[in-house]
Design an enzyme around this catalytic site. Structure first.
Site, PDB file in Angstrom:
ATOM      1  N   ASP A 168      13.243  23.049  -0.928  1.00 46.29           N
ATOM      2  CA  ASP A 168      13.974  22.334  -1.983  1.00 46.29           C
ATOM      3  C   ASP A 168      15.454  22.152  -1.674  1.00 46.29           C
ATOM      4  O   ASP A 168      16.175  21.502  -2.434  1.00 46.29           O
ATOM      5  CB  ASP A 168      13.850  23.102  -3.308  1.00 46.29           C
ATOM      6  CG  ASP A 168      12.440  23.561  -3.537  1.00 46.29           C
ATOM      7  OD1 ASP A 168      11.554  22.681  -3.622  1.00 46.29           O
ATOM      8  OD2 ASP A 168      12.202  24.780  -3.569  1.00 46.29           O
ATOM      9  N   ARG A 224     -10.242  -0.352  14.822  1.00 44.20           N
ATOM     10  CA  ARG A 224     -10.239   0.418  13.579  1.00 44.20           C
ATOM     11  C   ARG A 224     -11.347  -0.077  12.647  1.00 44.20           C
ATOM     12  O   ARG A 224     -12.323   0.604  12.414  1.00 44.20           O
ATOM     13  CB  ARG A 224      -8.858   0.313  12.927  1.00 44.20           C
ATOM     14  CG  ARG A 224      -8.634   1.253  11.789  1.00 44.20           C
ATOM     15  CD  ARG A 224      -7.168   1.320  11.382  1.00 44.20           C
ATOM     16  NE  ARG A 224      -6.620   0.061  10.899  1.00 44.20           N
ATOM     17  CZ  ARG A 224      -5.374  -0.079  10.445  1.00 44.20           C
ATOM     18  NH1 ARG A 224      -4.554   0.960  10.433  1.00 44.20           N
ATOM     19  NH2 ARG A 224      -4.937  -1.245  10.019  1.00 44.20           N
ATOM     20  N   TYR A 280      16.064  30.537   6.558  1.00 47.57           N
ATOM     21  CA  TYR A 280      14.861  31.236   7.031  1.00 47.57           C
ATOM     22  C   TYR A 280      14.895  31.423   8.541  1.00 47.57           C
ATOM     23  O   TYR A 280      15.237  30.506   9.286  1.00 47.57           O
ATOM     24  CB  TYR A 280      13.617  30.431   6.664  1.00 47.57           C
ATOM     25  CG  TYR A 280      13.309  30.434   5.185  1.00 47.57           C
ATOM     26  CD1 TYR A 280      13.010  31.624   4.519  1.00 47.57           C
ATOM     27  CD2 TYR A 280      13.316  29.250   4.460  1.00 47.57           C
ATOM     28  CE1 TYR A 280      12.720  31.627   3.160  1.00 47.57           C
ATOM     29  CE2 TYR A 280      13.020  29.244   3.108  1.00 47.57           C
ATOM     30  CZ  TYR A 280      12.718  30.437   2.464  1.00 47.57           C
ATOM     31  OH  TYR A 280      12.430  30.434   1.126  1.00 47.57           O
ATOM     32  N   CYS A 332      14.814  23.990   4.127  1.00 43.10           N
ATOM     33  CA  CYS A 332      13.889  24.698   3.230  1.00 43.10           C
ATOM     34  C   CYS A 332      13.099  23.686   2.388  1.00 43.10           C
ATOM     35  O   CYS A 332      13.270  22.480   2.540  1.00 43.10           O
ATOM     36  CB  CYS A 332      14.660  25.626   2.297  1.00 43.10           C
ATOM     37  SG  CYS A 332      15.838  26.702   3.127  1.00 43.10           S
ATOM     38  N   HIS A 334      -6.000  -7.720  13.248  1.00 42.65           N
ATOM     39  CA  HIS A 334      -4.784  -6.881  13.165  1.00 42.65           C
ATOM     40  C   HIS A 334      -4.347  -6.472  14.569  1.00 42.65           C
ATOM     41  O   HIS A 334      -5.160  -6.050  15.383  1.00 42.65           O
ATOM     42  CB  HIS A 334      -5.106  -5.647  12.313  1.00 42.65           C
ATOM     43  CG  HIS A 334      -3.917  -4.802  11.963  1.00 42.65           C
ATOM     44  ND1 HIS A 334      -2.764  -5.317  11.408  1.00 42.65           N
ATOM     45  CD2 HIS A 334      -3.704  -3.469  12.093  1.00 42.65           C
ATOM     46  CE1 HIS A 334      -1.898  -4.320  11.198  1.00 42.65           C
ATOM     47  NE2 HIS A 334      -2.445  -3.203  11.611  1.00 42.65           N
ATOM     48  N   ARG A 386       1.046 -10.855   6.986  1.00 37.49           N
ATOM     49  CA  ARG A 386       0.994  -9.622   6.178  1.00 37.49           C
ATOM     50  C   ARG A 386       2.173  -8.735   6.545  1.00 37.49           C
ATOM     51  O   ARG A 386       2.139  -7.987   7.506  1.00 37.49           O
ATOM     52  CB  ARG A 386      -0.309  -8.859   6.454  1.00 37.49           C
ATOM     53  CG  ARG A 386      -1.588  -9.656   6.228  1.00 37.49           C
ATOM     54  CD  ARG A 386      -2.812  -8.770   6.446  1.00 37.49           C
ATOM     55  NE  ARG A 386      -2.812  -8.104   7.738  1.00 37.49           N
ATOM     56  CZ  ARG A 386      -3.375  -8.580   8.837  1.00 37.49           C
ATOM     57  NH1 ARG A 386      -4.009  -9.738   8.818  1.00 37.49           N
ATOM     58  NH2 ARG A 386      -3.308  -7.903   9.962  1.00 37.49           N
ATOM     59  N   LYS A 413       0.843  -1.210   0.000  1.00 38.60           N
ATOM     60  CA  LYS A 413       0.000   0.000   0.000  1.00 38.60           C
ATOM     61  C   LYS A 413       0.874   1.255   0.000  1.00 38.60           C
ATOM     62  O   LYS A 413       2.072   1.192   0.289  1.00 38.60           O
ATOM     63  CB  LYS A 413      -0.901  -0.025   1.236  1.00 38.60           C
ATOM     64  CG  LYS A 413      -0.128  -0.038   2.560  1.00 38.60           C
ATOM     65  CD  LYS A 413      -1.036  -0.326   3.749  1.00 38.60           C
ATOM     66  CE  LYS A 413      -0.226  -0.376   5.039  1.00 38.60           C
ATOM     67  NZ  LYS A 413      -1.035  -0.862   6.165  1.00 38.60           N
TER      68      LYS A 413
HETATM   69  C1  PLP Z   1      -0.189  -1.834   6.844  1.00 31.52           C
HETATM   70  C2  PLP Z   1      -0.773  -3.090   7.358  1.00 31.52           C
HETATM   71  C3  PLP Z   1       0.027  -4.227   7.553  1.00 31.52           C
HETATM   72  C4  PLP Z   1       1.536  -4.205   7.419  1.00 31.52           C
HETATM   73  O1  PLP Z   1       2.063  -3.683   8.621  1.00 31.52           O
HETATM   74  P1  PLP Z   1       3.653  -3.595   8.836  1.00 31.52           P
HETATM   75  O2  PLP Z   1       3.776  -3.120  10.234  1.00 31.52           O
HETATM   76  O3  PLP Z   1       4.137  -2.571   7.854  1.00 31.52           O
HETATM   77  O4  PLP Z   1       4.212  -4.925   8.586  1.00 31.52           O
HETATM   78  C5  PLP Z   1      -0.595  -5.404   7.913  1.00 31.52           C
HETATM   79  N1  PLP Z   1      -1.932  -5.459   8.093  1.00 31.52           N
HETATM   80  C6  PLP Z   1      -2.727  -4.374   7.952  1.00 31.52           C
HETATM   81  C7  PLP Z   1      -4.189  -4.505   8.182  1.00 31.52           C
HETATM   82  C8  PLP Z   1      -2.185  -3.160   7.594  1.00 31.52           C
HETATM   83  O5  PLP Z   1      -2.975  -2.090   7.468  1.00 31.52           O
END
Ligand code: PLP
Length: 389
Positions: free
Chosen positions: A328, A149, A279, A326, A178, A235, A55
């Site tokens: 750039d 979430r 700046y 800054c 998660h 994941r 992602k």
């Molecule tokens: C982003 C995400 C992950 C990956 O998490 P990491 O900490 O980058 O390994 C896994 N599961 C879900 C639901 C996520 O949103």
């Protein structure tokens, strides 16, 4: 002008014609390091398979190149956050299963079918919409065991799962949750989440739904508990890119950071005591000082918050910024003009903002009071990504 060689390809959203820019920063993406990480993480996850989380433009590394490399190196599935990210992977010709982790737009379910993307069933409302959809869909039911979430409660999960499984146009490919705290050493809260999930599974009539729950942190730090939990996928996101979620937790796998952010010295000068830089004139030379101007700034995604405590590596030496970063450019204090470092640095030389040697992405995140995830995701589209094999 640094021209791409045959060993690398440079991609930039700023202009496809002028991809490399000698006066701006460059993100070098080491696909060999990525392959290494995929292999060691897949070995760690086994017998479960690896779902590579790509992602947010693969955490700034470039979705398509990263996805292709992960698949080559052994990732079984991909995950993205949004429908459009999954569609882009399909449009690039990728055939691997892709799960969209975010809540679906229930008015756009035909799009999931069109691009063969798996849908997250994130609530009872979404389950109802899926059950009455007119298209065949792949579905993963999300359970909220403590992240707070997305997902249904563990108590509601069995009935929702049955509702999904009863619909002949749906294929239920996953049941998942998660972790919120798996990056904390020995997290009791993560264990509690795991226990809630296990209790749910024990109550299921038809237990044969593939399960996935581990993120990078759970894979790296909760491995023993994970090994005792039947699951078919992990994941992994941040760890793919070679950066562990926790800066100081001991690691039993060797990860190689994939990205180096570097920038050229575009200007050099010696200033006399009393001269102010940048700046706000917040930095003033207290003695004769050599100052390098680098072609990188917060407009590229390098945090302005690093101005005060940040360091860059130049000629194998860590040096502080001189004044405020800054949009750039930024200025670096090279010390006394007659010093060894000041004598060695020339216009056109390369300074490193972060890489494997350091400063690391964790260092930059600490200076900017954030996490490496955000440092990677903030990297602007105008920064060319230079892919090396
Ligand atoms: C982003 C995400 C992950 C990956 O998490 P990491 O900490 O980058 O390994 C896994 N599961 C879900 C639901 C996520 O949103």
């Amino acid at each position: 002008m640094h021209l791409p060689t045959s060993a690398c390809t440079i991609e930039s959203l700023a202009s496809p014609t002028i991809a490399a820019c000698a006066t701006g920063p460059q993100a070098t993406i080491d696909l060999g390091a990525l392959r290494h990480n995929v292999r060691v993480l897949a070995r760690r996850a086994a017998p479960a398979g690896l779902m590579a989380v790509v992602k947010a433009n693969a955490y700034g590394h470039g979705t398509v190149r990263v996805a292709e490399t992960c698949i080559e190196a052994g990732a079984e599935q991909l995950a993205v956050a949004r429908l459009a990210e999954g569609a882009a992977l399909r449009e690039a010709g990728i055939k691997t299963p892709i799960l969209v982790l975010g809540a679906p737009d229930t008015d756009a379910l035909t799009r999931y079918a069109q691009f063969d993307l798996s849908v997250t069933a994130s609530s009872a409302r979404v389950v109802a919409a899926l059950a009455s959809a007119r298209t065949p869909l792949r579905v993963h039911l999300k359970v909220d065991t403590g992240m707070g979430r997305l997902g249904c409660s563990p108590a509601d999960a069995p009935a929702l799962l049955e509702q999904l499984q009863a619909a002949s146009h749906l294929k239920v490919d996953g049941l998942w949750t998660h972790f919120a705290t798996a990056d904390e050493p020995d997290s009791a809260y993560a264990r509690e989440q795991l226990q809630r999930f296990q209790q749910l599974r024990a109550t299921l009539q038809r237990p044969h739904v593939p399960v996935h729950l581990a993120n990078s942190a759970a894979l790296l730090y909760l491995n023993e508990a994970m090994q005792q939990t039947e699951h078919s996928l992990v994941r992994a996101g941040l760890s793919l890119y070679g950066v562990p979620p926790a800066a100081d937790a001991p690691l039993t796998v060797s990860l190689r950071p994939v990205m180096r952010l570097s920038a050229p010295v575009v200007h050099l000068k010696t200033v006399s005591p009393g001269t102010s830089i940048s700046y706000g004139a917040r930095w003033t030379a207290s003695r004769p000082t050599r100052i390098a101007t680098l072609g990188v700034g917060y407009g590229d995604g390098y945090p302005r918050l690093c101005s005060k405590y940040g360091r860059v590596r130049i000629n194998d030496t860590l040096r502080p910024f001189a004044g405020t970063i800054c949009m750039d450019m930024c200025m670096v204090d090279l010390g006394r003009p007659e010093g060894a470092l000041a004598q060695r640095v020339h216009e056109g030389d390369t300074a490193v903002l972060f890489d494997a040697e350091g400063p690391t992405a964790h260092d930059v995140a600490t200076w900017a009071r954030t996490i490496p995830y955000e440092i990677f995701c903030r990297l602007d589209a105008r920064v060319p990504r230079n892919y090396v094999a």
